[in-house]
Motif scaffolding. Sequence first.
Motif, PDB file in Angstrom:
ATOM      1  N   PRO A  39     -12.392  -0.949 -12.540  1.00  0.00           N
ATOM      2  CA  PRO A  39     -11.651  -1.460 -11.385  1.00  0.00           C
ATOM      3  C   PRO A  39     -10.838  -2.701 -11.736  1.00  0.00           C
ATOM      4  O   PRO A  39     -11.152  -3.425 -12.687  1.00  0.00           O
ATOM      5  CB  PRO A  39     -12.752  -1.785 -10.369  1.00  0.00           C
ATOM      6  CG  PRO A  39     -13.969  -2.015 -11.193  1.00  0.00           C
ATOM      7  CD  PRO A  39     -13.855  -1.095 -12.381  1.00  0.00           C
ATOM      8  N   LYS A  54      -9.925   5.089  -8.894  1.00  0.00           N
ATOM      9  CA  LYS A  54     -11.261   5.625  -9.195  1.00  0.00           C
ATOM     10  C   LYS A  54     -11.229   7.006  -9.826  1.00  0.00           C
ATOM     11  O   LYS A  54     -11.959   7.256 -10.813  1.00  0.00           O
ATOM     12  CB  LYS A  54     -12.112   5.630  -7.930  1.00  0.00           C
ATOM     13  CG  LYS A  54     -13.579   5.962  -8.203  1.00  0.00           C
ATOM     14  CD  LYS A  54     -14.432   5.781  -6.954  1.00  0.00           C
ATOM     15  CE  LYS A  54     -15.903   6.067  -7.258  1.00  0.00           C
ATOM     16  NZ  LYS A  54     -16.748   5.878  -6.049  1.00  0.00           N
ATOM     17  N   ASP A  93       0.198   3.803  -3.206  1.00  0.00           N
ATOM     18  CA  ASP A  93       0.175   5.241  -2.946  1.00  0.00           C
ATOM     19  C   ASP A  93       0.973   6.034  -3.978  1.00  0.00           C
ATOM     20  O   ASP A  93       0.715   7.228  -4.178  1.00  0.00           O
ATOM     21  CB  ASP A  93       0.727   5.541  -1.548  1.00  0.00           C
ATOM     22  CG  ASP A  93      -0.205   5.093  -0.440  1.00  0.00           C
ATOM     23  OD1 ASP A  93      -1.340   4.677  -0.749  1.00  0.00           O
ATOM     24  OD2 ASP A  93       0.200   5.147   0.742  1.00  0.00           O
ATOM     25  N   GLU A 110       0.823  -1.214   0.000  1.00  0.00           N
ATOM     26  CA  GLU A 110       0.000   0.000   0.000  1.00  0.00           C
ATOM     27  C   GLU A 110       0.853   1.259   0.000  1.00  0.00           C
ATOM     28  O   GLU A 110       0.597   2.193  -0.769  1.00  0.00           O
ATOM     29  CB  GLU A 110      -0.935  -0.022   1.209  1.00  0.00           C
ATOM     30  CG  GLU A 110      -2.026  -1.074   1.102  1.00  0.00           C
ATOM     31  CD  GLU A 110      -2.943  -1.114   2.313  1.00  0.00           C
ATOM     32  OE1 GLU A 110      -4.018  -1.738   2.208  1.00  0.00           O
ATOM     33  OE2 GLU A 110      -2.589  -0.528   3.359  1.00  0.00           O
ATOM     34  N   ASN A 117      -8.115   0.155  -5.934  1.00  0.00           N
ATOM     35  CA  ASN A 117      -9.265   0.663  -6.682  1.00  0.00           C
ATOM     36  C   ASN A 117      -9.722   2.027  -6.187  1.00  0.00           C
ATOM     37  O   ASN A 117     -10.272   2.809  -6.971  1.00  0.00           O
ATOM     38  CB  ASN A 117     -10.399  -0.362  -6.646  1.00  0.00           C
ATOM     39  CG  ASN A 117     -10.140  -1.524  -7.604  1.00  0.00           C
ATOM     40  OD1 ASN A 117      -9.629  -1.323  -8.711  1.00  0.00           O
ATOM     41  ND2 ASN A 117     -10.462  -2.736  -7.187  1.00  0.00           N
ATOM     42  N   ARG A 118      -9.494   2.337  -4.901  1.00  0.00           N
ATOM     43  CA  ARG A 118      -9.763   3.710  -4.425  1.00  0.00           C
ATOM     44  C   ARG A 118      -8.836   4.701  -5.117  1.00  0.00           C
ATOM     45  O   ARG A 118      -9.266   5.796  -5.505  1.00  0.00           O
ATOM     46  CB  ARG A 118      -9.583   3.784  -2.904  1.00  0.00           C
ATOM     47  CG  ARG A 118     -10.761   3.257  -2.101  1.00  0.00           C
ATOM     48  CD  ARG A 118     -10.698   3.706  -0.653  1.00  0.00           C
ATOM     49  NE  ARG A 118      -9.530   3.187   0.037  1.00  0.00           N
ATOM     50  CZ  ARG A 118      -9.507   2.037   0.709  1.00  0.00           C
ATOM     51  NH1 ARG A 118     -10.606   1.287   0.768  1.00  0.00           N
ATOM     52  NH2 ARG A 118      -8.413   1.635   1.323  1.00  0.00           N
ATOM     53  N   VAL A 119      -7.570   4.323  -5.280  1.00  0.00           N
ATOM     54  CA  VAL A 119      -6.609   5.209  -5.945  1.00  0.00           C
ATOM     55  C   VAL A 119      -6.929   5.347  -7.431  1.00  0.00           C
ATOM     56  O   VAL A 119      -6.767   6.421  -8.027  1.00  0.00           O
ATOM     57  CB  VAL A 119      -5.173   4.676  -5.735  1.00  0.00           C
ATOM     58  CG1 VAL A 119      -4.180   5.378  -6.654  1.00  0.00           C
ATOM     59  CG2 VAL A 119      -4.758   4.845  -4.276  1.00  0.00           C
ATOM     60  N   ARG A 136      -8.597  -3.236  -2.486  1.00  0.00           N
ATOM     61  CA  ARG A 136      -9.510  -2.132  -2.152  1.00  0.00           C
ATOM     62  C   ARG A 136      -8.780  -0.790  -2.187  1.00  0.00           C
ATOM     63  O   ARG A 136      -9.301   0.198  -2.732  1.00  0.00           O
ATOM     64  CB  ARG A 136     -10.134  -2.372  -0.776  1.00  0.00           C
ATOM     65  CG  ARG A 136     -11.202  -3.471  -0.764  1.00  0.00           C
ATOM     66  CD  ARG A 136     -12.004  -3.456   0.519  1.00  0.00           C
ATOM     67  NE  ARG A 136     -11.199  -3.887   1.661  1.00  0.00           N
ATOM     68  CZ  ARG A 136     -11.136  -5.142   2.082  1.00  0.00           C
ATOM     69  NH1 ARG A 136     -11.813  -6.097   1.446  1.00  0.00           N
ATOM     70  NH2 ARG A 136     -10.399  -5.462   3.132  1.00  0.00           N
ATOM     71  N   SER A 137      -7.577  -0.759  -1.641  1.00  0.00           N
ATOM     72  CA  SER A 137      -6.790   0.474  -1.679  1.00  0.00           C
ATOM     73  C   SER A 137      -6.460   0.857  -3.118  1.00  0.00           C
ATOM     74  O   SER A 137      -6.522   2.035  -3.501  1.00  0.00           O
ATOM     75  CB  SER A 137      -5.495   0.303  -0.873  1.00  0.00           C
ATOM     76  OG  SER A 137      -5.769   0.074   0.488  1.00  0.00           O
TER      77      SER A 137
END
Length: 451
Positions: free
Chosen positions: A199, A193, A91, A86, A189-191, A186-187
């Motif tokens: 996804p 989006k 990141d 992550e 796909n948040r980044v 999950r992390s």
Amino acid sequence: MKVLFASTPATGHLNPMLAIANILIADGHEIAFLTGTVFRARVEASGARFFGLPKGADFDLRDILSVVPELKTIAPGPEWLRLACERIFVDAIPAQNQGLYESLEHFQADIIVGDDMFFGVLPMLLGSREARPPIVLCGTSFLHWARDDGAPNFLGLPPATTEEQRRQYAVIGDEYDANVDLPVLRSLNRVLKPFGVRPVTRPLFHSVIELADAYMQLSVPSFEFPRRFPSTVHFVGTPPIIRDQVPLPPWADELDGSRKVVLVTQGTVANHNFGLLIVPTLKALANEPDVLMVVTAGGRPVDAIPGPIPSNARIASYLPFEWLLPRVDVLVTNGGYGSVNQAMSFGIPLVTAGMTEDKADVNARVAWSGVGINLATNEPTSEALREAVRTVLDRPAYRMRASRMADEFTSIGTRSAVLRIIKRIAADDDDETRQAGAIETGRRSAHRQVS
């Protein structure tokens, strides 16, 4: 052809990428590099144009604990892997992607060549194919693809040989998914989006193998657990060592064949504590009259190695591997993928001990393929190291297996394979562009006729 290289800012990633770039430079192509600013001098010395990564991705993974200090207090395992994935990889995606587009504004590349952990290419790979150059990725670690026996990657599990093992691996895999792959996904796909792309559904490390236009694995098939791979995957051997980066050491003439040469390295990432492997190996072999230990500190000062240095040991911060490896009888390593493959390409058997990053899985492959002994620990004892080194030196089977592996590397022809793949992908893209242009011209002509 103009080629933009994108490299994770870590020596183990940059070195093979520079070696591949040298192949293309020798073939007459124009090269640019996007990577961390700490590597600017090395990139420019190669003759390539340099672009620095933007803030948010411009770190120095030679000291991984300075990037993610929390890892210092976490033991190797799922929690370590989740946090590292992550913080280091997910990141950094927005800044890496920004760096790609900024580089392309100044260097209109015909193709992008990235390493397997430069995930800033994901928004491109998930977006419109017509809106980006073709992308070739290079596997600088073991091949991160799902296993037939259900075992997760990164835990160093050998292929299952019984149904009981498969059942055990299924339980371990479910736990790994819950604690590592799914939280990281999950992390991720948040980044992703905000980029407006679809996804990702596969684990982070698996995703780029399938999505890349071509994926060049820097090894040979016999060093990979057997399973079915996507059609994108091509084994291309290990890139040639970049020559003349380091002068010969003053004790070079001592490698005259009178003693067995044991090369010891902790690489350039997991070398913050030389007490893990180098110190116990020095102790293990100090009284072996037929052995000369050669130790590289992976760029750190030689005086960072604590304790007395045995009389049969020679130490340097860096060493010229193109000169050294033909003279080595055994490599003792924590399992850096590039070093392991270079050793095998010279027919050198190994003793490995390392469990961090990707090393557990690399070292599991060392034992499974028969090219060496895996001690399967981060902190081997001197007694275990001595016994393993003596076994590999004294039993011809390990060198014979390493020699057969070297023949496999030779049979691939890395230079020709790399050039063939990159040129084919670039040519396919040119064909698609021409076809798209012809279709658009036809549409415009038809529109004028109707009008």
